[in-house]
Design an enzyme around this catalytic site. Structure first.
Site, PDB file in Angstrom:
ATOM      1  N   HIS A 186       0.865  -1.205   0.079  1.00 17.90           N
ATOM      2  CA  HIS A 186      -0.116   0.210  -0.143  1.00 17.90           C
ATOM      3  C   HIS A 186       0.941   1.150  -0.048  1.00 17.90           C
ATOM      4  O   HIS A 186       0.389   2.457  -0.040  1.00 17.90           O
ATOM      5  CB  HIS A 186      -1.000   0.165   1.130  1.00 17.90           C
ATOM      6  CG  HIS A 186      -1.940  -1.190   1.247  1.00 17.90           C
ATOM      7  ND1 HIS A 186      -2.758  -1.228   0.139  1.00 17.90           N
ATOM      8  CD2 HIS A 186      -2.091  -2.035   2.254  1.00 17.90           C
ATOM      9  CE1 HIS A 186      -3.615  -2.231   0.421  1.00 17.90           C
ATOM     10  NE2 HIS A 186      -3.088  -3.043   1.533  1.00 17.90           N
ATOM     11  N   ASP A 221      -2.446 -10.914  -2.127  1.00 14.02           N
ATOM     12  CA  ASP A 221      -3.069 -10.553  -0.825  1.00 14.02           C
ATOM     13  C   ASP A 221      -4.459 -10.230  -0.928  1.00 14.02           C
ATOM     14  O   ASP A 221      -4.851 -10.059  -2.052  1.00 14.02           O
ATOM     15  CB  ASP A 221      -2.188  -9.197  -0.341  1.00 14.02           C
ATOM     16  CG  ASP A 221      -2.688  -8.819   1.000  1.00 14.02           C
ATOM     17  OD1 ASP A 221      -1.821  -8.908   2.145  1.00 14.02           O
ATOM     18  OD2 ASP A 221      -3.610  -7.960   1.197  1.00 14.02           O
ATOM     19  N   HIS A 235      -6.109  -7.789  -0.074  1.00 14.87           N
ATOM     20  CA  HIS A 235      -6.082  -6.464  -0.515  1.00 14.87           C
ATOM     21  C   HIS A 235      -5.442  -5.810  -1.960  1.00 14.87           C
ATOM     22  O   HIS A 235      -4.505  -6.288  -2.207  1.00 14.87           O
ATOM     23  CB  HIS A 235      -5.607  -5.297   0.562  1.00 14.87           C
ATOM     24  CG  HIS A 235      -6.328  -5.620   1.925  1.00 14.87           C
ATOM     25  ND1 HIS A 235      -5.728  -6.348   2.818  1.00 14.87           N
ATOM     26  CD2 HIS A 235      -7.623  -5.070   2.244  1.00 14.87           C
ATOM     27  CE1 HIS A 235      -6.530  -6.331   3.930  1.00 14.87           C
ATOM     28  NE2 HIS A 235      -7.660  -5.679   3.618  1.00 14.87           N
ATOM     29  N   ASP A 288      -4.205 -13.062   4.155  1.00  5.49           N
ATOM     30  CA  ASP A 288      -5.727 -12.706   4.484  1.00  5.49           C
ATOM     31  C   ASP A 288      -6.848 -13.077   3.844  1.00  5.49           C
ATOM     32  O   ASP A 288      -8.066 -12.339   3.987  1.00  5.49           O
ATOM     33  CB  ASP A 288      -5.447 -11.144   4.876  1.00  5.49           C
ATOM     34  CG  ASP A 288      -4.677 -10.430   3.739  1.00  5.49           C
ATOM     35  OD1 ASP A 288      -4.322 -10.847   2.720  1.00  5.49           O
ATOM     36  OD2 ASP A 288      -4.434  -8.920   4.043  1.00  5.49           O
TER      37      ASP A 288
END
Ligand code: OKP
Ligand code: ZN
Length: 333
Positions: A157, A192, A194, A274
């Site tokens: 991110h 991931d 996200h 995740d």
């Protein structure tokens, strides 16, 4: 079976954010905890092909400046140095340009959200995490077919001058740039949960970004990914709500087939756990089970590309070790 070098940033525990304010008040204990790495190390020590390599150095600022702006890096360094031992820093105001404001307010031009506090040791830990990714990339550049970096804090991110989503420095893109100087165009594959909105920012002709992720409109990082993405060389797959292992693996296969057709000759894998159905970080449900990480690894491994694996998220700590074990069983089979 060849051995797998695993690079461990030994200073990671200097970064211990206390609370995550990203869902508002009251805050929750921060999910991106040092224990994540402890449980991964516990399992990795039991795996025969794994060779643990401790990384003590910090990524040099000059190398970080190839990806991140100098004023951004200077801010991270100065704010961290200014903090007392047990403080968590968050900016109090958010604007595009706060360059004339006092140091404690300047974070508001770099910070994306209030779940990513800075502590006294955070920048040191982030540079050590980046150094682990770079060490893995150097190993692969020298001819190793794969190396794993247990990056903590994570990185996908983090943008050129932005931190957030528990990330400060973009470990995967640093590794990709390092690898690219030896291999030509590099693919970053992000599995991931996200969307890696930081990595997206660095996509270009020499760094192709591929990602499977929960709908970024209805889960973190809360954005219109197609509109955000202005460059080609980006391939985004939004997973359907409630996506199970079978659906996931089908979509992954399409991505892998596309990558095989691309001109990329090296891979950086942003590996987050995740997507596990029991991970409470999820805003929308994605329902992978531990065994699916084995199949995930087998499918990516079939590309037979020199690969740097970089750890991103994964917050269900009691299941993290077995998830990594399942992945490596598939990878090293
Ligand atoms: C970082 B990485 C959910 C709050 C989410 C931010 C999540 C950052 C994830 N209720 N806050 O990509 O694993
Ligand atoms: Zn994540």
């Amino acid at each position: 079976m060849s051995t797998l070098p695993v690079f461990v940033p030994v200073h990671h525990a200097l970064h211990q954010p206390r609370y995550d304010y990203s869902d508002g008040l009251p805050p929750v204990p921060h999910p991106e905890c040092a224990r994540r790495l402890d449980v991964l190390l516990d399992i990795l020590r039991t795996l025969d092909p794994v060779m643990l390599r401790e990384v003590e150095d910090l990524a040099p600022l000059e190398q970080l400046e190839q990806l991140h702006d100098a004023d951004y890096l200077a801010f991270l360094q100065q704010i961290a140095d200014s903090l007392p031992e047990d403080a968590d820093y968050l900016p109090g105001i958010f604007r595009d340009d706060l360059s004339r404001a006092p140091m404690p307010l300047r974070g508001g031009m770099y910070c994306r959200e209030i779940g990513t506090p800075i502590g006294r040791g955070s920048f040191t830990a982030a540079r050590n995490s980046a150094a682990a990714a770079l060490a893995a990339a150097e190993d692969v550049a020298r001819g190793e077919d794969c190396a794993l970096a247990l990056c903590r804090p994570p990185g996908h991110h983090a943008g050129r001058r932005r931190y957030g989503g528990y990330c400060y420095l973009n470990n995967a893109c640093l590794a990709a740039r390092q690898l690219g100087t030896h291999h030509g165009p590099v693919a970053v594959l992000d599995v991931d949960y996200h969307l890696g909105d930081g990595s997206l920012e660095f996509a270009d002709a020499s760094l192709h970004y591929w990602s499977l992720h929960a709908d970024p409109w209805t889960s973190y990082p809360w954005l219109d990914a197609q509109a955000t993405c202005t460059t080609p060389h980006v391939h985004l797959v939004t997973l359907p709500d409630g996506c199970d292992g079978t659906t996931y693996l089908g979509l992954l296969q399409q991505v892998v087939d596309g990558m095989a057709e691309s001109e990329c000759r090296a891979l950086v894998l942003s590996l987050g756990f995740d997507t596990l159905g029991t991970d409470t970080i999820q805003d929308r449900p994605i329902r992978l089970e531990v065994r699916h990480y084995r199949q995930m690894a087998e499918r990516i491994r079939a590309l037979e590309l020199p690969t740097v694996i970089v750890l991103e998220g994964g917050y269900h700590v009691p299941r993290l070790g077995e998830s990594m074990r399942a992945f490596l069983e598939g990878w090293l089979a």
